[in-house]
Design a protein around this motif. Structure first.
Motif, mmCIF file in Angstrom:
data_model
loop_
_atom_site.group_PDB
_atom_site.id
_atom_site.type_symbol
_atom_site.label_atom_id
_atom_site.label_comp_id
_atom_site.label_asym_id
_atom_site.label_seq_id
_atom_site.Cartn_x
_atom_site.Cartn_y
_atom_site.Cartn_z
ATOM 1 N N GLY A 81 0.830 -1.191 0.000
ATOM 2 C CA GLY A 81 0.000 0.000 0.000
ATOM 3 C C GLY A 81 0.868 1.245 0.000
ATOM 4 O O GLY A 81 2.066 1.187 0.284
ATOM 5 N N PRO A 82 0.272 2.375 -0.300
ATOM 6 C CA PRO A 82 1.032 3.622 -0.356
ATOM 7 C C PRO A 82 1.283 4.216 1.030
ATOM 8 O O PRO A 82 0.493 4.042 1.950
ATOM 9 N N VAL A 83 2.378 4.936 1.128
ATOM 10 C CA VAL A 83 2.641 5.762 2.297
ATOM 11 C C VAL A 83 1.883 7.075 2.080
ATOM 12 O O VAL A 83 1.971 7.681 1.004
ATOM 13 N N TRP A 84 1.120 7.498 3.067
ATOM 14 C CA TRP A 84 0.341 8.736 2.964
ATOM 15 C C TRP A 84 1.278 9.933 3.056
ATOM 16 O O TRP A 84 2.038 10.060 4.013
ATOM 17 N N THR A 85 1.230 10.784 2.043
ATOM 18 C CA THR A 85 2.046 12.003 2.049
ATOM 19 C C THR A 85 1.171 13.239 1.841
ATOM 20 O O THR A 85 1.625 14.241 1.319
ATOM 21 N N GLY A 86 -0.101 13.107 2.201
ATOM 22 C CA GLY A 86 -1.007 14.241 2.095
ATOM 23 C C GLY A 86 -2.088 14.079 1.047
ATOM 24 O O GLY A 86 -2.991 14.898 0.954
ATOM 25 N N GLY A 87 -1.994 13.064 0.222
ATOM 26 C CA GLY A 87 -3.033 12.785 -0.767
ATOM 27 C C GLY A 87 -2.742 13.276 -2.176
ATOM 28 O O GLY A 87 -3.505 12.995 -3.091
ATOM 29 N N GLY A 88 -1.645 13.983 -2.363
ATOM 30 C CA GLY A 88 -1.347 14.539 -3.680
ATOM 31 C C GLY A 88 -0.460 13.682 -4.554
ATOM 32 O O GLY A 88 -0.052 14.104 -5.637
ATOM 33 N N ASN A 89 -0.144 12.476 -4.097
ATOM 34 C CA ASN A 89 0.747 11.601 -4.870
ATOM 35 C C ASN A 89 0.060 10.298 -5.277
ATOM 36 O O ASN A 89 0.648 9.230 -5.215
ATOM 37 N N ASN A 90 -1.193 10.408 -5.676
ATOM 38 C CA ASN A 90 -1.984 9.253 -6.140
ATOM 39 C C ASN A 90 -2.144 8.163 -5.093
ATOM 40 O O ASN A 90 -2.334 6.996 -5.436
ATOM 41 N N GLU A 91 -2.103 8.528 -3.804
ATOM 42 C CA GLU A 91 -2.227 7.509 -2.763
ATOM 43 C C GLU A 91 -3.539 6.742 -2.866
ATOM 44 O O GLU A 91 -3.553 5.522 -2.692
ATOM 45 N N ALA A 92 -4.645 7.422 -3.169
ATOM 46 C CA ALA A 92 -5.948 6.740 -3.257
ATOM 47 C C ALA A 92 -5.951 5.724 -4.398
ATOM 48 O O ALA A 92 -6.438 4.602 -4.235
ATOM 49 N N LYS A 128 -7.712 6.546 8.083
ATOM 50 C CA LYS A 128 -8.458 5.295 8.223
ATOM 51 C C LYS A 128 -9.828 5.331 7.563
ATOM 52 O O LYS A 128 -10.231 4.357 6.919
ATOM 53 N N ALA A 129 -10.555 6.415 7.685
ATOM 54 C CA ALA A 129 -11.899 6.476 7.088
ATOM 55 C C ALA A 129 -11.829 6.406 5.570
ATOM 56 O O ALA A 129 -12.606 5.683 4.934
ATOM 57 N N GLU A 130 -10.905 7.142 4.977
ATOM 58 C CA GLU A 130 -10.756 7.117 3.518
ATOM 59 C C GLU A 130 -10.273 5.750 3.041
ATOM 60 O O GLU A 130 -10.748 5.229 2.038
ATOM 61 N N ALA A 131 -9.357 5.153 3.789
ATOM 62 C CA ALA A 131 -8.849 3.831 3.424
ATOM 63 C C ALA A 131 -9.956 2.781 3.484
ATOM 64 O O ALA A 131 -10.049 1.910 2.606
ATOM 65 N N ASP A 157 -7.833 -3.208 15.256
ATOM 66 C CA ASP A 157 -8.229 -2.238 16.278
ATOM 67 C C ASP A 157 -9.715 -1.875 16.169
ATOM 68 O O ASP A 157 -10.338 -2.051 15.132
ATOM 69 N N VAL A 158 -10.256 -1.362 17.255
ATOM 70 C CA VAL A 158 -11.672 -1.002 17.335
ATOM 71 C C VAL A 158 -12.012 0.148 16.385
ATOM 72 O O VAL A 158 -13.074 0.148 15.764
ATOM 73 N N GLU A 159 -11.123 1.114 16.249
ATOM 74 C CA GLU A 159 -11.394 2.257 15.384
ATOM 75 C C GLU A 159 -11.654 1.822 13.945
ATOM 76 O O GLU A 159 -12.650 2.229 13.337
ATOM 77 N N ASN A 160 -10.784 0.980 13.390
ATOM 78 C CA ASN A 160 -11.012 0.483 12.029
ATOM 79 C C ASN A 160 -12.267 -0.372 11.961
ATOM 80 O O ASN A 160 -13.041 -0.271 11.015
ATOM 81 N N PHE A 161 -12.474 -1.223 12.963
ATOM 82 C CA PHE A 161 -13.660 -2.077 12.967
ATOM 83 C C PHE A 161 -14.931 -1.224 12.880
ATOM 84 O O PHE A 161 -15.824 -1.507 12.080
ATOM 85 N N ASP A 162 -15.013 -0.186 13.685
ATOM 86 C CA ASP A 162 -16.201 0.673 13.681
ATOM 87 C C ASP A 162 -16.387 1.377 12.335
ATOM 88 O O ASP A 162 -17.514 1.489 11.843
ATOM 89 N N LEU A 163 -15.301 1.842 11.731
ATOM 90 C CA LEU A 163 -15.388 2.488 10.415
ATOM 91 C C LEU A 163 -15.911 1.525 9.353
ATOM 92 O O LEU A 163 -16.806 1.854 8.578
ATOM 93 N N TYR A 164 -15.361 0.320 9.319
ATOM 94 C CA TYR A 164 -15.795 -0.686 8.341
ATOM 95 C C TYR A 164 -17.233 -1.101 8.586
ATOM 96 O O TYR A 164 -18.012 -1.285 7.663
ATOM 97 N N ASP A 165 -17.583 -1.264 9.863
ATOM 98 C CA ASP A 165 -18.935 -1.675 10.214
ATOM 99 C C ASP A 165 -19.957 -0.673 9.709
ATOM 100 O O ASP A 165 -20.991 -1.052 9.160
ATOM 101 N N GLN A 166 -19.687 0.613 9.867
ATOM 102 C CA GLN A 166 -20.596 1.647 9.377
ATOM 103 C C GLN A 166 -20.733 1.603 7.854
ATOM 104 O O GLN A 166 -21.830 1.770 7.324
ATOM 105 N N LEU A 167 -19.640 1.340 7.152
ATOM 106 C CA LEU A 167 -19.664 1.346 5.691
ATOM 107 C C LEU A 167 -20.287 0.063 5.106
ATOM 108 O O LEU A 167 -20.942 0.112 4.080
ATOM 109 N N ILE A 168 -20.069 -1.063 5.766
ATOM 110 C CA ILE A 168 -20.617 -2.324 5.246
ATOM 111 C C ILE A 168 -22.104 -2.442 5.565
ATOM 112 O O ILE A 168 -22.888 -2.890 4.747
ATOM 113 N N ASN A 169 -22.483 -2.036 6.769
ATOM 114 C CA ASN A 169 -23.879 -2.182 7.184
ATOM 115 C C ASN A 169 -24.582 -0.873 6.959
ATOM 116 O O ASN A 169 -25.371 -0.360 7.515
#
Length: 169
Positions: A81-92, A128-131, A157-169
């Motif tokens: 995966g990409p290293v985040w450098t602010g979003g301007g280097n095609n990270e998404a 994490k939310a964008e990822a 971790d719980v933070e990622n779990f909660d983010l994914y849970d909101q997006l999947i459900n």
């Protein structure tokens, strides 16, 4: 259901393939990469070294495959995966490619169940939310044409779990 979510240790998941959030050297590292190499045993590193000798590592957004050693899976798909450098280097785009190329490699190897970690959200610093949104959107788009694959997102971790849970459900 083709997409599932659990919180736990990806090295304990019984699936055809687990995805490793690897670095481009393929020689192991910290986080999930270190855990996969430690728990899978030396055969994974040996196979990664052979891949390095053949192609010189794994570029960001690409994926390679090895056996899973002592893990309860058949394969490990290593993606960078990409290293985040602010979003301007095609990270998404690079993160989307990491998921898409892992899924494609799984299909090529007749993988019917695959477990993903939260790629790039640890030391690589991807928000994490964008990822999570990229991971789920890319997986859903892939599964439109490939419906015989079950995907499990394994959040440590719980933070990622909660983010994914909101997006999947």
């Amino acid at each position: 259901m083709p997409i599932q979510l659990i919180q736990g240790d990806i090295t304990k998941i019984e699936v055809d393939a687990i995805v490793n959030a690897a670095n481009s050297s393929l020689l192991g590292g910290g986080g999930v990469d270190g855990a996969i190499h430690r728990n899978g045993g030396p055969v994974i590193l040996e196979e990664c070294r052979k891949i390095r000798a053949k192609q010189g590592g794994c570029p960001t957004g690409e994926a390679v495959i090895t056996t899973a050693g002592k893990l309860p899976a058949k394969y490990v798909i290593h993606t960078v995966g990409p290293v985040w450098t602010g979003g301007g280097n095609n990270e998404a785009v690079l993160l989307k490619n990491a998921y898409w190329n892992s899924l494609s490699l799984g299909r090529e190897y007749n993988v019917h169940s695959m477990a993903f970690p939260n790629i790039s959200t640890g030391i690589y610093g991807f928000p994490k939310a964008e990822a999570a949104e990229i991971a789920i959107d890319t997986t859903k788009a892939f599964l439109k044409d490939v419906n015989e694959m079950e995907i499990i997102f394994v959040c440590f971790d719980v933070e990622n779990f909660d983010l994914y849970d909101q997006l999947i459900n």
